[in-house]
Write an enzyme that holds these catalytic residues in place. Structure first.
Site, mmCIF file in Angstrom:
data_model
loop_
_atom_site.group_PDB
_atom_site.id
_atom_site.type_symbol
_atom_site.label_atom_id
_atom_site.label_comp_id
_atom_site.label_asym_id
_atom_site.label_seq_id
_atom_site.Cartn_x
_atom_site.Cartn_y
_atom_site.Cartn_z
ATOM 1 N N GLY A 19 -2.797 6.237 -17.685
ATOM 2 C CA GLY A 19 -3.423 7.029 -16.629
ATOM 3 C C GLY A 19 -3.070 6.492 -15.246
ATOM 4 C CB SER A 20 -4.898 6.767 -12.052
ATOM 5 O OG SER A 20 -5.030 8.174 -12.128
ATOM 6 C CB THR A 21 -3.699 1.519 -14.203
ATOM 7 O OG1 THR A 21 -3.457 2.043 -15.512
ATOM 8 C CG2 THR A 21 -5.181 1.237 -14.015
ATOM 9 C CE LYS A 44 -2.411 9.042 -10.203
ATOM 10 N NZ LYS A 44 -3.688 9.648 -9.773
#
Length: 582
Positions: A310-312, A314
């Site tokens: 997920g967003s980690t 990014k």
């Protein structure tokens, strides 16, 4: 006529001489052979004769201890006994069977079968408590041997069980560090030699010869029992309050890759590693099913399992964008709450959108459209090259067995939609240790470090010391990109989606994530937060992952506070250690 008789006598005389000569030659050869065996081979045959009357028993070597960063012993040895019988020396078989079956808690049938077996030596039971072994030895039963050896003992029971691992009945490593460093830990077994007569009865006057065992080397590791204990406590508390399936907390030094803690709860009891979890009855399962349950219990989610980050992730997209020049911190974007990629509408987590924002703000907001745009700017080939450059397509090389690899699309199968989903951390899977290692390499100045536990191995007296070294790959990202990433991620915690990870008095950088598990629509989520401190010069990095929490499942709301609590406790402690040098 006379001439014929003379020739006949001459023939017999000649034949007699020949036979005599051959017999003499044979006798001379036998005498020579006998002299050779008695003079030149006497030592060899004496040794062989002695070996026929020797009985050999093995003495286990003390396994090397595993010792934490503070000198605390995490894996030790407990003195136990091995009870054996020598059939030819037993004078009262019934007494031996009665005593051993009662003292060792074994069936009479089991003991009898071994006592009556004709063999040089027959093991009855190993890993017998020393008090029981001493009691049997005190009975002085003919033909019963009680030898002391060692059993692995773990003073902290479940602590760091999936990292430390355990040993089998033969004291050989099964999983974890115990098996990886078997060569250093195992030591060399010794022997006890006794001499018997032709009937197999020991000759007391001959005594016994001992070849003493050589203990294994102690393994000194980077794991800190204080940090491990608190991380495990936090993980257990989180799993219970959030009714999660599993919680993992990984703590490492991002500068050199040393693992300070690795908690993956629920853990298991190292002193009883074959006891099924939750009080399950082993007899209720087939052997195959029981082994599956044990393997699942021993499985270390930090390295053996992959998940959608997920967003980690990014963090990686941002670093690739900055490094490639596809984005600058001041670039502006507009988020209406979604973005169209080909004919696919991909939504932002904020339904109404974030409106106008620059790249720093887009990262603080964890805005999907911003990162999709950056990913599309980078392009498939260039983005894939950064996967390789950052080390994402390789295993980290951590010194634990069974590390899983990244599950990523082949480059030729990545289209615009796949690239878009990858850019914000979905449609592929990595391990927690891979994410932590890659993030560490991005914020530590651009050095791809190797995560590890082992620091050195040495004998108990300090001799035979060996220091372990690990590969470091320089220039994964530039100093400028690393510095920019540290600044951006500090803003995420100071004012953005990671503000619940902020720690008073410290600069903390980090990134939140909330990812839905497959299949989509299952209602199951993974909440996580990756944080590091101090943000401008990271000395500690932590990753908390909560699997399938009930109720609130956003990483910023439930995972960030876990890392905050961890940092609130360990940052002052680490500062004290650095200051005092302890």
């Amino acid at each position: 006529m006379k001439e014929g008789k003379i020739n006949h006598k001459t023939y017999h005389r000649s034949k007699t001489v020949t036979v005599f000569f051959l017999c003499a030659l044979v006798l001379f050869g036998l005498a020579g052979r006998l002299a050779y065996l008695m003079v030149f081979q006497s030592e060899y045959y004496s040794r062989k004769a002695r070996e026929l009357h020797e009985r050999e028993r093995s003495i286990k070597a003390a396994r090397g201890r595993i010792i934490d960063a503070n000198g605390k012993i995490l894996a030790d040895n407990k003195t136990v006994c091995t009870v054996s019988v020598i059939h030819s020396q037993i004078t009262d078989a019934e007494e031996v069977i009665d005593v051993l079956s009662k003292e060792l808690g074994l069936s009479e049938e089991y003991v009898r079968k071994r006592v009556e077996k004709y063999s040089s030596i027959e093991k009855i039971k190993s890993n017998v408590e020393k008090a029981v072994g001493d009691s049997i030895r005190a009975r002085a039963l003919d033909g019963v041997k009680v030898d002391e050896d060692y059993k692995r003992y773990y003073p902290y029971d479940t602590l760091a069980s999936k990292a430390l691992g355990f040993t089998g009945g033969d004291n050989q490593g099964i999983i974890g560090l115990e098996v990886v460093y078997e060569e250093y830990l195992k030591g060399e077994a010794g022997t006890i030699l006794t001499v018997t007569d032709a009937k197999g009865v020991e000759q007391d006057e001959e005594g016994e010869e001992r070849v003493e065992p050589v203990s294994g080397r102690d393994l000194y590791i980077s794991l800190d029992i204080n940090i491990q204990s608190y991380a495990t406590q936090l993980a257990m508390q989180t799993m219970e309050t959030k009714e999660a399936d599993r919680v993992s907390i990984l703590v490492m030094n991002p500068q050199n890759g040393e693992i300070l803690a690795m908690a993956d709860v629920p853990e298991f009891d190292l002193n009883n590693p074959y006891t099924l979890p939750g009080g399950m009855d082993a007899l209720a399962f087939s052997e195959k099913k029981r082994q599956e349950l044990l393997n699942a219990m021993w499985r270390n989610g930090c390295i053996n399992d992959t998940y959608e980050p997920g967003s980690t992730f990014k963090i990686i997209t941002a670093a690739a964008g900055l490094e490639s020049g596809a984005v600058k911190p001041t670039d502006t974007f507009s988020c209406p709450g979604f973005i169209m990629v080909e004919d696919r509408k991909i939504r932002c987590h904020k339904v109404g959108g974030h409106g106008a924002e620059d790249f720093v703000q887009g990262t603080m907001n964890s805005c999907n459209p911003v990162f999709i745009t950056v990913g599309l700017r980078i392009g498939v080939e260039r983005y894939y090259s950064y996967f390789r450059q950052f080390g994402l397509l390789d295993r980290t090389g951590i010194d634990l067995p069974g590390e899983a690899g990244t599950i990523m699309h082949k480059m030729e199968n990545i289209g615009p939609v796949e690239l878009a989903t990858i850019s914000f951390g979905q449609s592929f899977q990595i391990t927690p240790i891979q994410l932590a290692t890659t993030a560490a390499s991005i914020v530590n100045g651009g050095r791809r470090i190797t995560p590890h536990f082992a620091v050195r191995a040495a004998r108990a007296d300090g001799s035979d010391s060996h220091s372990f070294t690990y590969p470091v790959r320089e220039h994964v990202v530039s100093d400028e990109t690393s510095e920019t990433m540290r600044y951006i991620l500090e803003q995420v915690v100071a004012e953005g989606s990671g503000k619940n990870g902020a720690v008073e008095g410290y600069k903390v950088g980090g990134k939140t994530a909330t990812s839905q598990t497959l299949p989509r629509g299952s209602g199951k989520y993974i909440a996580s937060f990756l944080g590091f401190a101090p943000a401008d010069n990271p000395q500690v990095l932590a990753l908390a992952i909560i699997h399938n929490p009930k109720g609130t499942y956003y990483g910023g709301q439930i995972a960030a506070p876990v890392v905050r609590q961890l940092f609130e406790n360990i940052l002052p402690y680490l500062e004290e250690k650095i200051y005092t040098g302890k």
